[in-house]
Design a protein around this motif. Structure first.
Motif, PDB file in Angstrom:
ATOM      1  N   GLY A 282       0.781  -1.237   0.168  1.00 40.70           N
ATOM      2  CA  GLY A 282       0.043   0.029   0.099  1.00 40.70           C
ATOM      3  C   GLY A 282       0.939   1.385   0.268  1.00 40.70           C
ATOM      4  N   GLU A 283       1.911   1.190   0.435  1.00 41.11           N
ATOM      5  CA  GLU A 283       3.164   2.200   0.490  1.00 41.11           C
ATOM      6  C   GLU A 283       4.425   1.702   0.407  1.00 41.11           C
ATOM      7  N   PRO A 284       5.026   2.252  -1.093  1.00 43.96           N
ATOM      8  CA  PRO A 284       6.078   1.314  -1.580  1.00 43.96           C
ATOM      9  C   PRO A 284       7.148   2.298  -1.325  1.00 43.96           C
ATOM     10  N   ASP A 285       6.982   3.599  -0.676  1.00 43.28           N
ATOM     11  CA  ASP A 285       8.039   3.862   0.712  1.00 43.28           C
ATOM     12  C   ASP A 285       8.289   4.004   1.629  1.00 43.28           C
ATOM     13  N   LEU A 286       7.620   3.001   2.293  1.00 41.56           N
ATOM     14  CA  LEU A 286       8.064   2.174   3.589  1.00 41.56           C
ATOM     15  C   LEU A 286       9.151   1.373   3.321  1.00 41.56           C
ATOM     16  N   ILE A 287       9.864   0.410   2.485  1.00 38.82           N
ATOM     17  CA  ILE A 287      10.355  -0.051   1.866  1.00 38.82           C
ATOM     18  C   ILE A 287      11.893   0.814   1.337  1.00 38.82           C
ATOM     19  N   GLU A 288      11.529   1.901   1.221  1.00 34.81           N
ATOM     20  CA  GLU A 288      12.591   2.369   0.748  1.00 34.81           C
ATOM     21  C   GLU A 288      12.881   3.236   2.661  1.00 34.81           C
ATOM     22  N   THR A 289      12.501   3.449   2.768  1.00 38.83           N
ATOM     23  CA  THR A 289      12.432   3.881   4.997  1.00 38.83           C
ATOM     24  C   THR A 289      13.243   2.643   5.077  1.00 38.83           C
ATOM     25  N   ALA A 290      13.247   1.816   5.429  1.00 41.20           N
ATOM     26  CA  ALA A 290      13.379   0.235   5.344  1.00 41.20           C
ATOM     27  C   ALA A 290      14.846   0.364   5.181  1.00 41.20           C
ATOM     28  N   SER A 291      14.916   0.657   3.588  1.00 40.04           N
ATOM     29  CA  SER A 291      16.492   0.454   3.492  1.00 40.04           C
ATOM     30  C   SER A 291      17.743   1.209   3.751  1.00 40.04           C
ATOM     31  N   ARG A 292      16.839   2.265   3.724  1.00 43.97           N
ATOM     32  CA  ARG A 292      18.360   3.661   5.064  1.00 43.97           C
ATOM     33  C   ARG A 292      17.791   3.161   6.027  1.00 43.97           C
ATOM     34  N   ASP A 293      16.593   2.672   6.381  1.00 45.67           N
ATOM     35  CA  ASP A 293      17.678   2.189   8.131  1.00 45.67           C
ATOM     36  C   ASP A 293      17.947   1.559   8.399  1.00 45.67           C
ATOM     37  N   LEU A 294      18.086   0.073   7.769  1.00 43.74           N
ATOM     38  CA  LEU A 294      19.650  -1.245   7.296  1.00 43.74           C
ATOM     39  C   LEU A 294      20.848  -0.114   6.618  1.00 43.74           C
ATOM     40  N   GLN A 295      20.659   0.932   6.170  1.00 45.43           N
ATOM     41  CA  GLN A 295      21.936   1.388   5.975  1.00 45.43           C
ATOM     42  C   GLN A 295      22.625   1.862   6.361  1.00 45.43           C
ATOM     43  N   ALA A 296      21.825   2.480   7.234  1.00 47.92           N
ATOM     44  CA  ALA A 296      22.635   3.141   8.509  1.00 47.92           C
ATOM     45  C   ALA A 296      22.737   2.551   9.605  1.00 47.92           C
ATOM     46  N   ILE A 297      22.391   1.372   9.597  1.00 48.98           N
ATOM     47  CA  ILE A 297      22.719   0.642  10.730  1.00 48.98           C
ATOM     48  C   ILE A 297      24.502   0.192  10.294  1.00 48.98           C
ATOM     49  N   ALA A 298      24.483  -0.154   9.099  1.00 48.43           N
ATOM     50  CA  ALA A 298      25.474  -0.235   8.422  1.00 48.43           C
ATOM     51  C   ALA A 298      26.886   0.381   8.062  1.00 48.43           C
ATOM     52  N   SER A 299      26.152   2.020   8.485  1.00 47.10           N
ATOM     53  CA  SER A 299      27.468   3.815   8.191  1.00 47.10           C
ATOM     54  C   SER A 299      27.993   3.508   9.915  1.00 47.10           C
ATOM     55  N   ARG A 300      26.706   3.015  10.573  1.00 50.70           N
ATOM     56  CA  ARG A 300      27.557   3.395  12.188  1.00 50.70           C
ATOM     57  C   ARG A 300      27.327   2.441  13.054  1.00 50.70           C
ATOM     58  N   ASP A 301      27.474   1.563  12.735  1.00 53.54           N
ATOM     59  CA  ASP A 301      28.301   0.105  13.707  1.00 53.54           C
ATOM     60  C   ASP A 301      29.237  -0.393  13.189  1.00 53.54           C
ATOM     61  N   PRO A 302      30.462  -0.048  14.651  1.00 49.28           N
ATOM     62  CA  PRO A 302      31.819  -0.005  13.565  1.00 49.28           C
ATOM     63  C   PRO A 302      31.742  -1.469  13.887  1.00 49.28           C
ATOM     64  N   ALA A 303      31.144  -2.465  14.342  1.00 51.22           N
ATOM     65  CA  ALA A 303      31.287  -3.916  14.205  1.00 51.22           C
ATOM     66  C   ALA A 303      30.980  -4.925  13.316  1.00 51.22           C
ATOM     67  N   ILE A 304      30.157  -4.228  11.979  1.00 49.49           N
ATOM     68  CA  ILE A 304      29.690  -4.853  11.137  1.00 49.49           C
ATOM     69  C   ILE A 304      30.278  -3.893  10.205  1.00 49.49           C
ATOM     70  N   ALA A 305      30.240  -5.016   8.726  1.00 51.56           N
ATOM     71  CA  ALA A 305      30.422  -4.004   7.752  1.00 51.56           C
ATOM     72  C   ALA A 305      29.356  -4.308   7.025  1.00 51.56           C
ATOM     73  N   GLU A 306      29.071  -5.376   6.643  1.00 50.46           N
ATOM     74  CA  GLU A 306      27.537  -6.155   5.962  1.00 50.46           C
ATOM     75  C   GLU A 306      25.713  -5.736   6.516  1.00 50.46           C
ATOM     76  N   LEU A 307      25.317  -6.303   5.232  1.00 50.90           N
ATOM     77  CA  LEU A 307      23.497  -5.495   5.607  1.00 50.90           C
ATOM     78  C   LEU A 307      23.576  -6.934   6.392  1.00 50.90           C
ATOM     79  N   LEU A 308      23.796  -7.571   5.522  1.00 50.33           N
ATOM     80  CA  LEU A 308      22.743  -9.027   6.168  1.00 50.33           C
ATOM     81  C   LEU A 308      22.970  -9.099   7.544  1.00 50.33           C
TER      82      LEU A 308
END
Length: 255
Positions: A76-102
């Motif tokens: 119903g709101e495809p932008d939610l998936i874009e936002t979820a993508s940004r949330d996931l990428q934010a973790i990968a960029s801010r958490d020094p303990a990980i380098a991947e998205l999975l």
């Protein structure tokens, strides 16, 4: 906008599948779990819907029900998936303990709790109040994260560790905010009509409490255990109980 969102989430989905394929090849036992969580799905929305169902539901019927609500929201709101993508990428960029998205997708409960909240928020604003509150209740019970469906949260948000986070109704949180564990954000009992507004890029340390009709300026930092009941100017650091300001930009200090 919807087309751009689809392109961004498709790119993230290709990266996730590539990471899953490498992990499955390296570990055939773990690969079986990955096949169900990632490789068995056609797109990010399907995988995320199933993940939300798996984490919130206690039996097959509940898992299917939560996943169905999530699929409806993402359709119903495809932008939610874009936002979820940004949330996931934010973790990968801010958490020094990980380098991947999975790993954060599959194992970080703060990420799942935030996406479950996004579904509950979608339901809330479509009048499905009971379903929205059900999502909040189960996320609180299972993931120890309670975010009211009537709150408003931007994108690229990271709930780090996440246990004990409570965000009340009508709280507004901007983009690129990081919130650590045991943080409470909500109204004060004597001021029932207004809740905190948290600006872009704010960092909120563990155990902080933010209460009342106040604004936290962009890129401010709230120290661990700090109790905030008044406005914090942009760029300042607040520490202590009650909060006191430090490291403010010159303009904020002059004000």
């Amino acid at each position: 906008m919807a087309e751009a969102a689809t392109m961004a989430s498709d790119s993230l989905w290709r990266r996730l599948r590539s990471e899953a394929q490498r992990a499955a090849a390296a570990d055939p036992v773990f690969g079986k779990a990955l096949a169900g969580a990632i490789l068995a799905h056609d797109n990010f929305a399907a995988a995320l819907s199933d993940l939300i169902g798996q984490r919130l539901g206690s039996n097959a019927a509940e898992r299917a029900r939560f996943a169905s609500f999530a699929r409806d929201a993402f359709h119903g709101e495809p932008d939610l998936i874009e936002t979820a993508s940004r949330d996931l990428q934010a973790i990968a960029s801010r958490d020094p303990a990980i380098a991947e998205l999975l790993p954060p997708l599959l194992h970080y409960k703060g990420y799942v709790a935030l996406q479950a909240w996004r579904v509950s928020h979608w339901l809330w604003h479509r009048g499905q109040i009971d379903a929205a509150l059900l999502f909040q209740n189960e996320a609180s019970n299972v993931l120890q994260v309670s975010i009211h469906p009537a709150a408003s949260i931007g994108s690229a948000v990271y709930l780090d560790h996440a246990t004990g986070i409570v965000i009340g109704a009508n709280v507004v949180i901007g983009d690129e905010v990081t919130i650590l564990q045991n943080v409470s954000i909500g109204r004060r009992s004597e001021l029932p009509t207004r809740s905190p507004r948290v600006g872009r890029g704010v960092f909120i340390g563990s155990g902080a409490t933010i209460l009342g009709d106040i604004a936290i300026g962009d890129f401010a930092k709230i120290g661990a255990g700090t109790v905030v009941t008044r406005d914090i100017p942009a760029g300042c650091t607040a520490v202590g109980n009650p909060a006191r300001l430090t490291n403010c930009p010159e303009a904020a200090s002059a004000a």
